[in-house]
Design a protein around this motif. Sequence first.
Motif, PDB file in Angstrom:
ATOM      1  N   VAL A   4      -6.823  -2.208   7.611  1.00 41.25           N
ATOM      2  CA  VAL A   4      -7.701  -3.119   7.310  1.00 41.25           C
ATOM      3  C   VAL A   4      -6.964  -4.336   7.197  1.00 41.25           C
ATOM      4  N   ARG A   5      -6.060  -4.245   6.369  1.00 41.61           N
ATOM      5  CA  ARG A   5      -5.040  -5.490   5.946  1.00 41.61           C
ATOM      6  C   ARG A   5      -4.511  -6.193   7.187  1.00 41.61           C
ATOM      7  N   TRP A   6      -4.079  -5.217   8.007  1.00 39.45           N
ATOM      8  CA  TRP A   6      -3.388  -5.886   9.136  1.00 39.45           C
ATOM      9  C   TRP A   6      -4.165  -6.377  10.118  1.00 39.45           C
ATOM     10  N   LEU A   7      -5.524  -5.849  10.166  1.00 43.85           N
ATOM     11  CA  LEU A   7      -6.636  -6.600  11.117  1.00 43.85           C
ATOM     12  C   LEU A   7      -6.875  -7.947  10.690  1.00 43.85           C
ATOM     13  N   ARG A   8      -7.203  -7.946   9.070  1.00 46.09           N
ATOM     14  CA  ARG A   8      -7.515  -9.175   8.598  1.00 46.09           C
ATOM     15  C   ARG A   8      -6.309 -10.060   8.723  1.00 46.09           C
TER      16      ARG A   8
ATOM     17  N   GLY B 157      -3.472   4.736   4.866  1.00 49.64           N
ATOM     18  CA  GLY B 157      -3.407   4.154   6.337  1.00 49.64           C
ATOM     19  C   GLY B 157      -4.490   3.248   6.826  1.00 49.64           C
ATOM     20  N   VAL B 158      -5.920   3.946   6.382  1.00 45.83           N
ATOM     21  CA  VAL B 158      -7.135   2.769   6.538  1.00 45.83           C
ATOM     22  C   VAL B 158      -6.683   1.506   5.694  1.00 45.83           C
TER      23      VAL B 158
ATOM     24  N   VAL C 102       0.881  -1.171   0.087  1.00 47.84           N
ATOM     25  CA  VAL C 102      -0.159  -0.008  -0.058  1.00 47.84           C
ATOM     26  C   VAL C 102       0.861   1.333  -0.003  1.00 47.84           C
ATOM     27  N   VAL C 103       1.984   1.263   0.721  1.00 51.49           N
ATOM     28  CA  VAL C 103       2.968   2.555   0.756  1.00 51.49           C
ATOM     29  C   VAL C 103       3.353   2.731  -0.401  1.00 51.49           C
TER      30      VAL C 103
END
Length: 121
Positions: free
Chosen positions: A109-113, A104-105, A53-54
Amino acid sequence: MVGVGFMAFGVYLLADLRELADVLVWLGAAVVLHDGVVVPLVLAVGAVVGRGVVRGALVVAGAVTVVASPVLLRPGRTANPSVLPLDYGRNWVLAMVAVGVVAGVWSGVRWLRRGRRDGAQ
């Protein structure tokens, strides 16, 4: 066919142009700038930043900056207030903030998933 028609019309306009040499210099400079500066810079930043994403956010931010650069770098106030009447510097900053927030969002979301998936195993 419509696109071919528009291209033919563009060639017609180009053939009628009085300053053809200036246009060719401008087009050549655009190619050199793109291939000699922009592409190596994007590839170098992408190699340093890594994947994900970055990298996407940096590419979007760079593209928006390149498109906005003519109005950001314009000279001061003009005699006609209707020419470029907006605060383009502020709007560019808002666009960069929006790109950062979306990235960032998305990363969150990817980190939480990923955390849920790892925790479920």
